[in-house]
Design a protein around this motif. Sequence first.
Motif, PDB file in Angstrom:
ATOM      1  N   ILE A  43      19.446   1.421  -3.031  1.00  0.00           N
ATOM      2  CA  ILE A  43      19.636   2.839  -3.363  1.00  0.00           C
ATOM      3  C   ILE A  43      18.505   3.404  -4.211  1.00  0.00           C
ATOM      4  O   ILE A  43      17.829   2.690  -4.940  1.00  0.00           O
ATOM      5  N   GLU A  44      18.350   4.723  -4.094  1.00  0.00           N
ATOM      6  CA  GLU A  44      17.484   5.477  -5.002  1.00  0.00           C
ATOM      7  C   GLU A  44      18.355   5.882  -6.204  1.00  0.00           C
ATOM      8  O   GLU A  44      19.389   6.526  -5.998  1.00  0.00           O
ATOM      9  N   PRO A  45      17.955   5.563  -7.439  1.00  0.00           N
ATOM     10  CA  PRO A  45      18.760   5.983  -8.590  1.00  0.00           C
ATOM     11  C   PRO A  45      18.947   7.510  -8.638  1.00  0.00           C
ATOM     12  O   PRO A  45      19.984   8.005  -9.059  1.00  0.00           O
TER      13      PRO A  45
ATOM     14  N   ALA B 112       5.815   2.791  -5.532  1.00  0.00           N
ATOM     15  CA  ALA B 112       4.595   3.201  -4.819  1.00  0.00           C
ATOM     16  C   ALA B 112       4.153   4.525  -5.460  1.00  0.00           C
ATOM     17  O   ALA B 112       4.048   4.594  -6.678  1.00  0.00           O
ATOM     18  N   LYS B 113       3.920   5.534  -4.660  1.00  0.00           N
ATOM     19  CA  LYS B 113       3.560   6.883  -5.112  1.00  0.00           C
ATOM     20  C   LYS B 113       2.671   6.925  -6.361  1.00  0.00           C
ATOM     21  O   LYS B 113       1.475   6.778  -6.264  1.00  0.00           O
ATOM     22  N   GLY B 114       3.264   7.102  -7.557  1.00  0.00           N
ATOM     23  CA  GLY B 114       2.462   7.288  -8.766  1.00  0.00           C
ATOM     24  C   GLY B 114       1.732   6.052  -9.247  1.00  0.00           C
ATOM     25  O   GLY B 114       0.872   6.137 -10.119  1.00  0.00           O
TER      26      GLY B 114
ATOM     27  N   LEU C 230      16.801  -1.435  -5.982  1.00  0.00           N
ATOM     28  CA  LEU C 230      16.497  -0.040  -6.319  1.00  0.00           C
ATOM     29  C   LEU C 230      15.206   0.412  -5.648  1.00  0.00           C
ATOM     30  O   LEU C 230      14.153  -0.210  -5.830  1.00  0.00           O
ATOM     31  N   ASP C 231      15.316   1.485  -4.866  1.00  0.00           N
ATOM     32  CA  ASP C 231      14.122   2.140  -4.320  1.00  0.00           C
ATOM     33  C   ASP C 231      13.652   3.137  -5.375  1.00  0.00           C
ATOM     34  O   ASP C 231      14.214   4.219  -5.526  1.00  0.00           O
ATOM     35  N   GLU C 232      12.628   2.718  -6.120  1.00  0.00           N
ATOM     36  CA  GLU C 232      12.089   3.574  -7.191  1.00  0.00           C
ATOM     37  C   GLU C 232      10.722   4.131  -6.789  1.00  0.00           C
ATOM     38  O   GLU C 232       9.853   4.373  -7.635  1.00  0.00           O
ATOM     39  N   ILE C 233      10.541   4.310  -5.481  1.00  0.00           N
ATOM     40  CA  ILE C 233       9.260   4.833  -4.990  1.00  0.00           C
ATOM     41  C   ILE C 233       8.974   6.204  -5.612  1.00  0.00           C
ATOM     42  O   ILE C 233       7.843   6.482  -6.003  1.00  0.00           O
ATOM     43  N   GLN C 234      10.002   7.041  -5.700  1.00  0.00           N
ATOM     44  CA  GLN C 234       9.786   8.383  -6.253  1.00  0.00           C
ATOM     45  C   GLN C 234      10.168   8.456  -7.742  1.00  0.00           C
ATOM     46  O   GLN C 234       9.535   9.157  -8.517  1.00  0.00           O
ATOM     47  N   THR C 235      11.196   7.698  -8.124  1.00  0.00           N
ATOM     48  CA  THR C 235      11.688   7.789  -9.508  1.00  0.00           C
ATOM     49  C   THR C 235      10.886   6.932 -10.487  1.00  0.00           C
ATOM     50  O   THR C 235      10.948   7.164 -11.694  1.00  0.00           O
TER      51      THR C 235
ATOM     52  N   ASN D 293       0.787  -1.244   0.000  1.00  0.00           N
ATOM     53  CA  ASN D 293       0.000   0.000   0.000  1.00  0.00           C
ATOM     54  C   ASN D 293       0.808   1.277   0.000  1.00  0.00           C
ATOM     55  O   ASN D 293       0.257   2.353  -0.187  1.00  0.00           O
ATOM     56  N   SER D 294       2.082   1.194   0.311  1.00  0.00           N
ATOM     57  CA  SER D 294       2.871   2.428   0.451  1.00  0.00           C
ATOM     58  C   SER D 294       4.325   2.131   0.150  1.00  0.00           C
ATOM     59  O   SER D 294       4.728   0.956   0.039  1.00  0.00           O
ATOM     60  N   GLY D 295       5.099   3.199   0.075  1.00  0.00           N
ATOM     61  CA  GLY D 295       6.518   3.047  -0.194  1.00  0.00           C
ATOM     62  C   GLY D 295       7.245   2.349   0.936  1.00  0.00           C
ATOM     63  O   GLY D 295       8.039   1.423   0.717  1.00  0.00           O
ATOM     64  N   ALA D 296       6.972   2.797   2.155  1.00  0.00           N
ATOM     65  CA  ALA D 296       7.666   2.206   3.301  1.00  0.00           C
ATOM     66  C   ALA D 296       7.355   0.711   3.388  1.00  0.00           C
ATOM     67  O   ALA D 296       8.241  -0.107   3.647  1.00  0.00           O
ATOM     68  N   GLU D 297       6.100   0.370   3.125  1.00  0.00           N
ATOM     69  CA  GLU D 297       5.717  -1.041   3.215  1.00  0.00           C
ATOM     70  C   GLU D 297       6.417  -1.861   2.124  1.00  0.00           C
ATOM     71  O   GLU D 297       6.855  -2.989   2.367  1.00  0.00           O
ATOM     72  N   ALA D 298       6.517  -1.274   0.936  1.00  0.00           N
ATOM     73  CA  ALA D 298       7.233  -1.963  -0.147  1.00  0.00           C
ATOM     74  C   ALA D 298       8.701  -2.156   0.243  1.00  0.00           C
ATOM     75  O   ALA D 298       9.275  -3.231   0.043  1.00  0.00           O
ATOM     76  N   ASN D 299       9.292  -1.127   0.830  1.00  0.00           N
ATOM     77  CA  ASN D 299      10.710  -1.223   1.203  1.00  0.00           C
ATOM     78  C   ASN D 299      10.945  -2.226   2.328  1.00  0.00           C
ATOM     79  O   ASN D 299      11.970  -2.908   2.361  1.00  0.00           O
ATOM     80  N   GLU D 300       9.996  -2.313   3.257  1.00  0.00           N
ATOM     81  CA  GLU D 300      10.090  -3.351   4.301  1.00  0.00           C
ATOM     82  C   GLU D 300      10.142  -4.726   3.637  1.00  0.00           C
ATOM     83  O   GLU D 300      10.941  -5.587   4.011  1.00  0.00           O
TER      84      GLU D 300
ATOM     85  N   GLY E  22      15.609  11.579  -3.919  1.00  0.00           N
ATOM     86  CA  GLY E  22      14.513  12.532  -4.042  1.00  0.00           C
ATOM     87  C   GLY E  22      14.455  13.539  -2.911  1.00  0.00           C
ATOM     88  O   GLY E  22      14.687  14.740  -3.107  1.00  0.00           O
ATOM     89  N   GLU E  23      14.196  13.035  -1.705  1.00  0.00           N
ATOM     90  CA  GLU E  23      13.953  13.926  -0.565  1.00  0.00           C
ATOM     91  C   GLU E  23      15.155  14.818  -0.270  1.00  0.00           C
ATOM     92  O   GLU E  23      15.003  15.934   0.199  1.00  0.00           O
ATOM     93  N   SER E  24      16.347  14.307  -0.527  1.00  0.00           N
ATOM     94  CA  SER E  24      17.511  15.099  -0.117  1.00  0.00           C
ATOM     95  C   SER E  24      18.039  16.005  -1.232  1.00  0.00           C
ATOM     96  O   SER E  24      19.144  16.519  -1.129  1.00  0.00           O
TER      97      SER E  24
ATOM     98  N   SER F  55      19.969   9.303   1.817  1.00  0.00           N
ATOM     99  CA  SER F  55      18.842   8.546   1.255  1.00  0.00           C
ATOM    100  C   SER F  55      17.566   8.764   2.069  1.00  0.00           C
ATOM    101  O   SER F  55      17.612   9.258   3.201  1.00  0.00           O
ATOM    102  N   PHE F  56      16.450   8.396   1.480  1.00  0.00           N
ATOM    103  CA  PHE F  56      15.182   8.371   2.216  1.00  0.00           C
ATOM    104  C   PHE F  56      14.419   7.120   1.795  1.00  0.00           C
ATOM    105  O   PHE F  56      14.141   6.923   0.620  1.00  0.00           O
ATOM    106  N   HIS F  57      14.100   6.263   2.782  1.00  0.00           N
ATOM    107  CA  HIS F  57      13.425   5.001   2.444  1.00  0.00           C
ATOM    108  C   HIS F  57      12.100   4.811   3.172  1.00  0.00           C
ATOM    109  O   HIS F  57      11.465   3.775   3.004  1.00  0.00           O
ATOM    110  N   GLY F  58      11.691   5.774   4.015  1.00  0.00           N
ATOM    111  CA  GLY F  58      10.375   5.652   4.635  1.00  0.00           C
ATOM    112  C   GLY F  58      10.386   5.965   6.117  1.00  0.00           C
ATOM    113  O   GLY F  58      11.424   6.317   6.688  1.00  0.00           O
TER     114      GLY F  58
HETATM  115  N1  PLP Z   1      11.337   5.794  -0.672  1.00  0.00           N
HETATM  116  C1  PLP Z   1      11.454   6.958  -1.333  1.00  0.00           C
HETATM  117  C2  PLP Z   1      12.566   7.137  -2.323  1.00  0.00           C
HETATM  118  C3  PLP Z   1      10.545   7.998  -1.096  1.00  0.00           C
HETATM  119  O1  PLP Z   1      10.671   9.154  -1.751  1.00  0.00           O
HETATM  120  C4  PLP Z   1       9.513   7.785  -0.150  1.00  0.00           C
HETATM  121  C5  PLP Z   1       8.566   8.869   0.162  1.00  0.00           C
HETATM  122  O2  PLP Z   1       8.806  10.031  -0.055  1.00  0.00           O
HETATM  123  C6  PLP Z   1       9.433   6.556   0.502  1.00  0.00           C
HETATM  124  C7  PLP Z   1      10.354   5.581   0.206  1.00  0.00           C
HETATM  125  C8  PLP Z   1       8.337   6.286   1.496  1.00  0.00           C
HETATM  126  O3  PLP Z   1       7.128   6.178   0.838  1.00  0.00           O
HETATM  127  P1  PLP Z   1       5.745   6.253   1.660  1.00  0.00           P
HETATM  128  O4  PLP Z   1       5.624   7.643   2.183  1.00  0.00           O
HETATM  129  O5  PLP Z   1       4.696   5.899   0.651  1.00  0.00           O
HETATM  130  O6  PLP Z   1       5.831   5.244   2.750  1.00  0.00           O
END
Ligand code: PLP
Length: 388
Positions: free
Chosen positions: A184-186, A246-248, A217-222, A97-104, A189-191, A131-134
């Motif tokens: 890694i995020e390719p 996730a996201k889009g 690859l954390d492609e939640i944002q990319t 359902n979300s990025g954090a959950e996918a990354n877990e 995003g957040e930073s 990095s930002f992973h959730g």
């Molecule tokens: N990973 C990346 C690269 C993100 O940009 C984000 C959210 O900004 C997340 C993970 C976390 O996603 P979510 O807020 O849907 O849990």
Amino acid sequence: MNDVFMKTYNRLPVIFEKGKGAWLTGTDGKEYLDFTSGIAVNCLGHANPALLNAISEQAGKLMHVCNYYKTDTATLFADKLVSACAGGGMKNVFLANSGAEANEGACKIARKYSLMKYGKGRHTIVTLLGSFHGRTITTLSATGQESFHKDFGPYTEGFVFIEPGDTEALDRALDKNTVAGFFIEPIQGESGIKPMTQEYMDFAAKLCAERDILFMLDEIQTGVGRTGKFLAGELYGVKPDIVTLAKGLGGGIPVGAVLAGEKTAEVFQPGDHGSTFGGNSLAAAAGLVVLDTVTKPDFLADITRKGELIKDTIISWKHPKVTVVRGKGLMIGVDITIDAWPVLEIALKENPGLLLLTAGKQTLRFLPPYIISDGEIEQGLNILKKIL
Ligand code: PLP
């Protein structure tokens, strides 16, 4: 009215009531041009007719069954999603359902893969500083920013952070006796919209393959077309072992996904993982509309073109307060010589208002909806130029 929300967000002074395309309307009737897409979520714009039709039709048929059973819509969605990521080497998917959950889910796959093959003690996951992973305890633990590691300990152990771009540090960190994965995020995003270099991605992919460390690859944002390719990994031509999205992916309906490649596709077995809402029919119906749109080559090419239009326009200003413009597709960071947050506050007060994001103290971040028109881009950038 009392504010009964927890104080987790620094909210700006507006209450939105509705949206259409790249525009939002406040409860006071004022209009705002949206350069944020809800942080890369509403990629097809607000009140997208195809999305609306699909969701309402699906809601009238079937929204949810428990994961003891498959549904036709979720099966089709999973199939199309894996096909969309097949170029990246993906074989199957777990829907969340979300990025954090996918990354877990991704971290669990990496640890179990390593445990099954090498036994205990090879569980470290290397991630990057910045990095930002959730926001869950484990994804905070994976996030390489000290400010996130203060108040919620103890954190999940087994995460190590290294400087992005430093191949020697990567070589040292990826110890084949202790490390399960490199996550890694390719493009961070957040930073601050910070793309990895081609050399770094190639080096990382090669090292991971040689040492049987999962390249994740954390492609939640990319992901989902944001950079002009369905996966940003395609920009680099790398084949990861795991990708998270996730996201889009649901165009505004919560959908997350962990995709696994050849090595990792059989790691999760019955009972290993689950999610009550993950992959329900309503979410899948939304995801199908996004996939049908965002996998079209012409649509992706237009995302790239619009991104170049934004970057070229800002660069052409030669504005003394703009120092760097970077990014891929419609994921753009603009470094400025002044603090970014007050720019957001002023942009909101303009008429029409303009919604922007920050990514770091002095970086503006643009994540507009893919359907934004050239005219709307010009209008939004003119507002920004005036403010600067
Ligand atoms: N990973 C990346 C690269 C993100 O940009 C984000 C959210 O900004 C997340 C993970 C976390 O996603 P979510 O807020 O849907 O849990």
